[in-house]
Scaffold this motif. Structure first.
Motif, PDB file in Angstrom:
ATOM      1  N   LEU A  52      -2.767 -10.651  46.188  1.00  0.00           N
ATOM      2  CA  LEU A  52      -3.812 -11.494  45.571  1.00  0.00           C
ATOM      3  C   LEU A  52      -3.193 -11.800  44.029  1.00  0.00           C
ATOM      4  O   LEU A  52      -3.327 -13.149  43.792  1.00  0.00           O
ATOM      5  N   TRP A  53      -2.632 -10.770  43.371  1.00  0.00           N
ATOM      6  CA  TRP A  53      -2.401 -11.077  42.194  1.00  0.00           C
ATOM      7  C   TRP A  53      -1.020 -11.587  42.013  1.00  0.00           C
ATOM      8  O   TRP A  53      -0.754 -12.539  41.140  1.00  0.00           O
ATOM      9  N   SER A  54      -0.169 -11.393  43.128  1.00  0.00           N
ATOM     10  CA  SER A  54       1.186 -11.987  43.312  1.00  0.00           C
ATOM     11  C   SER A  54       0.914 -13.387  43.433  1.00  0.00           C
ATOM     12  O   SER A  54       1.817 -14.458  43.262  1.00  0.00           O
ATOM     13  N   ALA A  55      -0.007 -13.874  44.388  1.00  0.00           N
ATOM     14  CA  ALA A  55      -0.254 -15.354  44.483  1.00  0.00           C
ATOM     15  C   ALA A  55      -0.317 -16.145  43.065  1.00  0.00           C
ATOM     16  O   ALA A  55       0.154 -17.259  42.837  1.00  0.00           O
ATOM     17  N   LEU A  56      -0.978 -15.437  42.090  1.00  0.00           N
ATOM     18  CA  LEU A  56      -1.266 -16.076  40.808  1.00  0.00           C
ATOM     19  C   LEU A  56       0.300 -16.141  40.157  1.00  0.00           C
ATOM     20  O   LEU A  56       0.781 -17.256  39.879  1.00  0.00           O
ATOM     21  N   CYS A  57       1.119 -15.228  40.167  1.00  0.00           N
ATOM     22  CA  CYS A  57       2.301 -15.209  39.610  1.00  0.00           C
ATOM     23  C   CYS A  57       3.153 -16.171  40.241  1.00  0.00           C
ATOM     24  O   CYS A  57       4.065 -16.874  39.639  1.00  0.00           O
ATOM     25  N   TYR A  58       3.354 -16.165  41.650  1.00  0.00           N
ATOM     26  CA  TYR A  58       4.211 -16.987  42.704  1.00  0.00           C
ATOM     27  C   TYR A  58       3.751 -18.500  42.253  1.00  0.00           C
ATOM     28  O   TYR A  58       4.750 -19.169  42.107  1.00  0.00           O
ATOM     29  N   THR A  59       2.673 -18.919  42.291  1.00  0.00           N
ATOM     30  CA  THR A  59       2.310 -20.305  42.172  1.00  0.00           C
ATOM     31  C   THR A  59       2.947 -20.758  40.466  1.00  0.00           C
ATOM     32  O   THR A  59       3.105 -21.623  40.725  1.00  0.00           O
ATOM     33  N   ILE A  60       2.714 -20.073  39.770  1.00  0.00           N
ATOM     34  CA  ILE A  60       3.313 -20.469  38.129  1.00  0.00           C
ATOM     35  C   ILE A  60       4.856 -19.997  38.149  1.00  0.00           C
ATOM     36  O   ILE A  60       5.526 -21.111  37.762  1.00  0.00           O
ATOM     37  N   THR A  61       5.305 -19.232  38.734  1.00  0.00           N
ATOM     38  CA  THR A  61       6.625 -18.904  38.446  1.00  0.00           C
ATOM     39  C   THR A  61       7.584 -19.128  39.637  1.00  0.00           C
ATOM     40  O   THR A  61       8.770 -18.978  39.291  1.00  0.00           O
ATOM     41  N   GLY A  62       7.044 -19.084  40.671  1.00  0.00           N
ATOM     42  CA  GLY A  62       8.115 -19.258  41.828  1.00  0.00           C
ATOM     43  C   GLY A  62       8.590 -17.819  42.565  1.00  0.00           C
ATOM     44  O   GLY A  62       9.253 -17.768  43.332  1.00  0.00           O
ATOM     45  N   GLU A  63       7.880 -16.618  41.816  1.00  0.00           N
ATOM     46  CA  GLU A  63       8.361 -15.475  42.433  1.00  0.00           C
ATOM     47  C   GLU A  63       6.927 -14.504  42.054  1.00  0.00           C
ATOM     48  O   GLU A  63       6.189 -14.703  41.338  1.00  0.00           O
ATOM     49  N   THR A  64       6.766 -13.589  43.254  1.00  0.00           N
ATOM     50  CA  THR A  64       5.715 -12.735  43.099  1.00  0.00           C
ATOM     51  C   THR A  64       6.059 -11.668  42.237  1.00  0.00           C
ATOM     52  O   THR A  64       7.083 -11.245  41.775  1.00  0.00           O
ATOM     53  N   ILE A  65       4.991 -11.024  41.936  1.00  0.00           N
ATOM     54  CA  ILE A  65       4.951  -9.668  41.186  1.00  0.00           C
ATOM     55  C   ILE A  65       6.140  -8.535  41.558  1.00  0.00           C
ATOM     56  O   ILE A  65       7.043  -7.900  40.672  1.00  0.00           O
ATOM     57  N   GLN A  66       6.233  -8.664  43.009  1.00  0.00           N
ATOM     58  CA  GLN A  66       7.154  -7.649  43.542  1.00  0.00           C
ATOM     59  C   GLN A  66       8.555  -8.171  43.491  1.00  0.00           C
ATOM     60  O   GLN A  66       9.571  -7.750  43.996  1.00  0.00           O
ATOM     61  N   GLY A  67       8.719  -9.509  42.994  1.00  0.00           N
ATOM     62  CA  GLY A  67      10.207 -10.130  42.899  1.00  0.00           C
ATOM     63  C   GLY A  67      10.348 -10.931  44.302  1.00  0.00           C
ATOM     64  O   GLY A  67      11.646 -11.426  44.321  1.00  0.00           O
ATOM     65  N   LEU A  68       9.560 -11.424  45.008  1.00  0.00           N
ATOM     66  CA  LEU A  68       9.799 -12.092  46.363  1.00  0.00           C
ATOM     67  C   LEU A  68       9.872 -13.510  45.948  1.00  0.00           C
ATOM     68  O   LEU A  68       8.980 -14.105  45.174  1.00  0.00           O
ATOM     69  N   ARG A  69      10.779 -14.294  46.381  1.00  0.00           N
ATOM     70  CA  ARG A  69      10.818 -15.878  46.420  1.00  0.00           C
ATOM     71  C   ARG A  69      10.868 -16.396  47.743  1.00  0.00           C
ATOM     72  O   ARG A  69      10.509 -17.576  47.811  1.00  0.00           O
ATOM     73  N   LYS A  70      11.143 -15.683  48.870  1.00  0.00           N
ATOM     74  CA  LYS A  70      11.221 -16.219  50.156  1.00  0.00           C
ATOM     75  C   LYS A  70      10.565 -15.528  50.989  1.00  0.00           C
ATOM     76  O   LYS A  70      10.187 -14.341  50.700  1.00  0.00           O
ATOM     77  N   ASN A  71      10.396 -15.816  52.587  1.00  0.00           N
ATOM     78  CA  ASN A  71       9.892 -15.123  53.376  1.00  0.00           C
ATOM     79  C   ASN A  71       8.430 -14.654  52.965  1.00  0.00           C
ATOM     80  O   ASN A  71       8.069 -13.481  53.494  1.00  0.00           O
ATOM     81  N   LEU A  72       7.613 -15.474  52.529  1.00  0.00           N
ATOM     82  CA  LEU A  72       6.388 -15.124  52.275  1.00  0.00           C
ATOM     83  C   LEU A  72       5.133 -15.519  53.321  1.00  0.00           C
ATOM     84  O   LEU A  72       4.086 -15.082  53.240  1.00  0.00           O
ATOM     85  N   LYS A  73       5.332 -16.061  54.257  1.00  0.00           N
ATOM     86  CA  LYS A  73       4.618 -16.536  55.188  1.00  0.00           C
ATOM     87  C   LYS A  73       4.015 -15.392  56.020  1.00  0.00           C
ATOM     88  O   LYS A  73       4.884 -14.597  56.344  1.00  0.00           O
ATOM     89  N   ASN A  74       2.691 -15.421  56.228  1.00  0.00           N
ATOM     90  CA  ASN A  74       2.157 -14.452  57.043  1.00  0.00           C
ATOM     91  C   ASN A  74       2.513 -14.658  58.455  1.00  0.00           C
ATOM     92  O   ASN A  74       2.264 -15.715  59.281  1.00  0.00           O
ATOM     93  N   LEU A  75       3.439 -13.750  59.062  1.00  0.00           N
ATOM     94  CA  LEU A  75       3.588 -14.053  60.462  1.00  0.00           C
ATOM     95  C   LEU A  75       2.881 -13.311  61.453  1.00  0.00           C
ATOM     96  O   LEU A  75       3.094 -13.623  62.621  1.00  0.00           O
ATOM     97  N   ASN A  76       1.335 -13.043  61.011  1.00  0.00           N
ATOM     98  CA  ASN A  76       0.460 -12.723  62.202  1.00  0.00           C
ATOM     99  C   ASN A  76      -0.336 -13.798  62.385  1.00  0.00           C
ATOM    100  O   ASN A  76      -1.081 -13.801  63.349  1.00  0.00           O
ATOM    101  N   ASN A  77      -0.149 -15.023  61.800  1.00  0.00           N
ATOM    102  CA  ASN A  77      -0.738 -16.077  62.326  1.00  0.00           C
ATOM    103  C   ASN A  77       0.380 -17.372  62.730  1.00  0.00           C
ATOM    104  O   ASN A  77       0.637 -18.386  62.019  1.00  0.00           O
ATOM    105  N   PRO A  78       1.041 -17.197  63.926  1.00  0.00           N
ATOM    106  CA  PRO A  78       1.821 -18.074  64.346  1.00  0.00           C
ATOM    107  C   PRO A  78       1.409 -19.447  64.567  1.00  0.00           C
ATOM    108  O   PRO A  78       2.325 -20.266  64.831  1.00  0.00           O
TER     109      PRO A  78
END
Length: 143
Positions: A52-78
């Motif tokens: 939830l908080w990583s979404a704020l960071c990702y939107t502004i910076t392009g990187e989540t708090i955990q350091g992720l930049r890719k492979n962010l899509k929810n795979l449970n919703n094909p």
């Protein structure tokens, strides 16, 4: 710099299918997670509290708090191939709505005081966003 986080939207990010959370005037909040993923019988703690908080960071910076930049899509919703995050913030006296799309392709939209500042390309938009909000870094947001 005074930042008001008004709203965050997560669509197919991490374990979220779609969530829109109003953040304005909430004061201190407790975020409680409940894993409803049936395949692991809720044995994991992956309910999406930190994303939830990583979404704020990702939107502004392009990187989540955990350091992720890719492979962010929810795979449970094909059935839904789209993925994006959006934040509505007020910085000092300026109102921004920033949307970062990661699926099916990357895009970045920046609207400041109802004027679209987005560049012609994704890279140009990232540069503009960095110039508009240089102090909003991953380190600051994650603190």
């Amino acid at each position: 710099m005074n930042v008001l986080w008004n709203r965050v939207i997560l669509h197919n990010l991490g374990s979220y299918n779609h969530a829109e959370i109003d953040l304005l005037d909430k004061g201190f909040c407790s975020v409680v997670g409940e894993n409803n993923y049936k395949k692991d019988n809720a044995l994991s703690n992956g309910s999406g509290k930190s994303f939830l908080w990583s979404a704020l960071c990702y939107t502004i910076t392009g990187e989540t708090i955990q350091g992720l930049r890719k492979n962010l899509k929810n795979l449970n919703n094909p059935d839904d191939n789209t993925g994006y995050t959006a934040v509505d913030i007020t910085v000092d006296n300026d109102h921004y709505v920033i949307t970062r799309t990661f699926a099916p392709k990357s895009n970045l939209t920046i609207v400041k005081n109802d004027v679209d500042l987005s560049g012609k390309t994704f890279t140009e938009s990232e540069k503009i966003l960095g110039e508009q909000l240089p102090a909003l870094t991953k380190e600051l947001i994650s603190s």
